[in-house]
Design a protein around this motif. Structure first.
Motif, PDB file in Angstrom:
ATOM      1  N   ILE A  70       0.869  -1.175   0.000  1.00  8.32           N
ATOM      2  CA  ILE A  70       0.000   0.000   0.000  1.00  8.32           C
ATOM      3  C   ILE A  70       0.909   1.228   0.000  1.00  8.32           C
ATOM      4  O   ILE A  70       1.678   1.425   0.943  1.00  8.32           O
ATOM      5  CB  ILE A  70      -0.947   0.028   1.211  1.00  8.32           C
ATOM      6  N   GLU A  71       0.833   2.029  -1.060  1.00 11.19           N
ATOM      7  CA  GLU A  71       1.669   3.233  -1.144  1.00 11.19           C
ATOM      8  C   GLU A  71       0.863   4.443  -0.707  1.00 11.19           C
ATOM      9  O   GLU A  71      -0.267   4.653  -1.170  1.00 11.19           O
ATOM     10  CB  GLU A  71       2.180   3.426  -2.562  1.00 11.19           C
ATOM     11  N   ILE A  72       1.460   5.237   0.168  1.00 18.83           N
ATOM     12  CA  ILE A  72       0.792   6.422   0.711  1.00 18.83           C
ATOM     13  C   ILE A  72       1.642   7.647   0.408  1.00 18.83           C
ATOM     14  O   ILE A  72       2.845   7.677   0.713  1.00 18.83           O
ATOM     15  CB  ILE A  72       0.569   6.279   2.224  1.00 18.83           C
ATOM     16  N   GLY A  73       1.038   8.638  -0.226  1.00 15.54           N
ATOM     17  CA  GLY A  73       1.755   9.853  -0.583  1.00 15.54           C
ATOM     18  C   GLY A  73       2.254  10.619   0.624  1.00 15.54           C
ATOM     19  O   GLY A  73       1.610  10.632   1.683  1.00 15.54           O
ATOM     20  N   GLY A  74       3.387  11.273   0.478  1.00 13.97           N
ATOM     21  CA  GLY A  74       4.030  11.953   1.602  1.00 13.97           C
ATOM     22  C   GLY A  74       3.223  13.089   2.192  1.00 13.97           C
ATOM     23  O   GLY A  74       3.436  13.467   3.341  1.00 13.97           O
ATOM     24  N   LEU A  75       2.276  13.652   1.416  1.00 14.39           N
ATOM     25  CA  LEU A  75       1.481  14.775   1.912  1.00 14.39           C
ATOM     26  C   LEU A  75       0.118  14.320   2.452  1.00 14.39           C
ATOM     27  O   LEU A  75      -0.743  15.145   2.745  1.00 14.39           O
ATOM     28  CB  LEU A  75       1.294  15.808   0.805  1.00 14.39           C
ATOM     29  N   THR A  76      -0.077  13.019   2.619  1.00  9.74           N
ATOM     30  CA  THR A  76      -1.339  12.503   3.140  1.00  9.74           C
ATOM     31  C   THR A  76      -1.475  12.869   4.616  1.00  9.74           C
ATOM     32  O   THR A  76      -0.550  12.672   5.396  1.00  9.74           O
ATOM     33  CB  THR A  76      -1.407  10.978   2.966  1.00  9.74           C
ATOM     34  N   ARG A  77      -2.633  13.414   4.982  1.00 12.18           N
ATOM     35  CA  ARG A  77      -2.851  13.905   6.346  1.00 12.18           C
ATOM     36  C   ARG A  77      -3.151  12.764   7.319  1.00 12.18           C
ATOM     37  O   ARG A  77      -3.693  11.719   6.954  1.00 12.18           O
ATOM     38  CB  ARG A  77      -4.022  14.897   6.371  1.00 12.18           C
ATOM     39  N   HIS A  78      -2.825  13.017   8.579  1.00  8.33           N
ATOM     40  CA  HIS A  78      -3.090  12.025   9.627  1.00  8.33           C
ATOM     41  C   HIS A  78      -4.574  11.662   9.689  1.00  8.33           C
ATOM     42  O   HIS A  78      -4.922  10.514   9.946  1.00  8.33           O
ATOM     43  CB  HIS A  78      -2.659  12.557  10.995  1.00  8.33           C
ATOM     44  N   HIS A  79      -5.436  12.650   9.479  1.00  3.41           N
ATOM     45  CA  HIS A  79      -6.879  12.395   9.564  1.00  3.41           C
ATOM     46  C   HIS A  79      -7.303  11.343   8.546  1.00  3.41           C
ATOM     47  O   HIS A  79      -8.116  10.464   8.864  1.00  3.41           O
ATOM     48  CB  HIS A  79      -7.656  13.690   9.342  1.00  3.41           C
ATOM     49  N   ARG A  80      -6.746  11.413   7.353  1.00  2.00           N
ATOM     50  CA  ARG A  80      -7.105  10.417   6.333  1.00  2.00           C
ATOM     51  C   ARG A  80      -6.603   9.032   6.738  1.00  2.00           C
ATOM     52  O   ARG A  80      -7.301   8.029   6.546  1.00  2.00           O
ATOM     53  CB  ARG A  80      -6.526  10.827   4.983  1.00  2.00           C
ATOM     54  N   LEU A  81      -5.403   8.959   7.291  1.00  2.71           N
ATOM     55  CA  LEU A  81      -4.884   7.675   7.750  1.00  2.71           C
ATOM     56  C   LEU A  81      -5.780   7.081   8.831  1.00  2.71           C
ATOM     57  O   LEU A  81      -5.962   5.863   8.905  1.00  2.71           O
ATOM     58  CB  LEU A  81      -3.465   7.845   8.309  1.00  2.71           C
ATOM     59  N   ALA A  82      -6.329   7.945   9.673  1.00  2.00           N
ATOM     60  CA  ALA A  82      -7.132   7.486  10.804  1.00  2.00           C
ATOM     61  C   ALA A  82      -8.539   7.075  10.405  1.00  2.00           C
ATOM     62  O   ALA A  82      -9.168   6.275  11.108  1.00  2.00           O
ATOM     63  CB  ALA A  82      -7.200   8.582  11.866  1.00  2.00           C
ATOM     64  N   THR A  83      -9.053   7.608   9.286  1.00  2.00           N
ATOM     65  CA  THR A  83     -10.476   7.431   8.977  1.00  2.00           C
ATOM     66  C   THR A  83     -10.767   6.721   7.664  1.00  2.00           C
ATOM     67  O   THR A  83     -11.895   6.259   7.458  1.00  2.00           O
ATOM     68  CB  THR A  83     -11.183   8.800   8.942  1.00  2.00           C
ATOM     69  N   ALA A  84      -9.794   6.607   6.755  1.00  2.00           N
ATOM     70  CA  ALA A  84     -10.059   6.015   5.444  1.00  2.00           C
ATOM     71  C   ALA A  84     -10.350   4.521   5.582  1.00  2.00           C
ATOM     72  O   ALA A  84      -9.553   3.792   6.190  1.00  2.00           O
ATOM     73  CB  ALA A  84      -8.873   6.238   4.514  1.00  2.00           C
ATOM     74  N   PRO A  85     -11.451   4.032   5.019  1.00  2.00           N
ATOM     75  CA  PRO A  85     -11.785   2.603   5.135  1.00  2.00           C
ATOM     76  C   PRO A  85     -10.697   1.689   4.579  1.00  2.00           C
ATOM     77  O   PRO A  85     -10.454   0.609   5.119  1.00  2.00           O
ATOM     78  CB  PRO A  85     -13.087   2.481   4.335  1.00  2.00           C
ATOM     79  N   GLU A  86     -10.042   2.105   3.493  1.00  2.00           N
ATOM     80  CA  GLU A  86      -9.024   1.245   2.896  1.00  2.00           C
ATOM     81  C   GLU A  86      -7.792   1.119   3.789  1.00  2.00           C
ATOM     82  O   GLU A  86      -7.110   0.081   3.792  1.00  2.00           O
ATOM     83  CB  GLU A  86      -8.630   1.754   1.501  1.00  2.00           C
TER      84      GLU A  86
END
Length: 290
Positions: A70-86
């Motif tokens: 799973i690749e995550i972009g460097g500018l991805t916010r903590h909130h998205r990490l905490a809440t994204a279903p995937e």
């Protein structure tokens, strides 16, 4: 305090940002969420001549399924990490850790790349990166290179990052459906950096014995620690009360935390022993619920 004077740049794409970093070199600082860099600027602990604001680089804000990774972009916010279903489905350990970062406003602004570059030894995301064996993708005008998180994090707030490079992505091995995880941290107040953090994943065979374990500790050294010897010791064992107590005690004995007047080393070892015991029982209990 106010920051020392600097020239502000807001590039429109990654190539422009990399050209600015190459042009100004050690006199430039990239700005993501600013949750770490902002206070350092205000206290004049950082005095860049040029600030390169990355917030328009929306191409670095993503979660991408690459199969086993799973690749995550460097500018991805903590909130998205905490809440994204995937993220919750494919990287439950990361999702749980992200939910504990700071407060809501911090999670809305802070970025995964910025957290890793700041390299606080007690922070959640560097601990998860080391525990899961993440690869860090770095780019400059010279090209791209990939560095394991355990090598990228060199010491307290010190990383393997060239003066012209930015973190463009992190590549996480996907957690399997039969991999159970636990994450916990101990801090004085909600939102503070942890005195000790524990990250754990477990896989069991059909007989109920440990087939694979990944164990990481934060706050116990200058960088998060992967406890390889304890992982090996766990394999082939059932997690009964005796085994859990033994593994927890061995983990506490294996660390060498720095002596501190506010948090003595003996106290950190006691915390580690207690938290490892709870993490093992928590992860094993999740298997029993299926």
């Amino acid at each position: 305090m106010k920051p020392a004077p600097f020239t502000y740049h807001r590039p429109g794409d990654v190539d422009e940002a990399l050209n600015l970093m190459a042009r100004f070199g050690s006199d430039a600082k990239p700005l993501g969420g600013g949750q770490s860099l902002g206070p350092m600027l205000n206290m004049r602990l950082a005095r860049p001549g040029h600030l390169v604001d990355l917030n328009d680089l929306l191409e670095l804000d993503y979660v991408r399924d690459l199969g086993d990774v799973i690749e995550i972009g460097g500018l991805t916010r903590h909130h998205r990490l905490a809440t994204a279903p995937e993220v919750a489905r494919d990287l439950p350990l990361l999702a749980k850790a992200a939910r504990t970062i700071g407060h809501y406003a911090i999670r809305q602004r802070g970025t995964i790349g910025g957290s890793l570059v700041h390299a606080d030894p007690a922070a959640q995301l560097p601990l998860i990166a080391v525990t899961l064996g993440v690869d860090v993708v770095l780019r400059s005008v010279r090209g791209e290179r990939v560095v394991p998180a355990a090598d990228f994090l060199q010491s307290i707030m010190t990383v393997d990052l060239g003066e012209d490079e930015i973190v463009t992505a992190l590549r996480f091995p996907r957690q399997t459906a039969d991999e159970y995880s636990s994450f916990d941290l101990f801090s004085r107040r909600h939102g503070d950096f942890a005195i000790v953090g524990v990250a754990l994943t477990l896989c069991f065979d059909a007989a109920g014995t440990v087939e694979k374990m990944r164990l990481g500790l934060g706050g116990t050294g200058p960088v998060p620690q992967r406890m390889h010897a304890i992982e090996v010791a766990a394999v082939g064992n059932r997690l009964d009360a005796e085994t859990v107590a033994r593994l927890a005690a061995e983990t506490a004995a294996a660390i060498n935390p720095e002596e501190n007047a506010e948090v003595p080393a003996a106290y950190r070892r006691e915390l580690v022993e207690t938290m490892i015991r709870h993490a093992l029982l928590d992860a094993a209990g999740k298997r029993g619920q299926k």
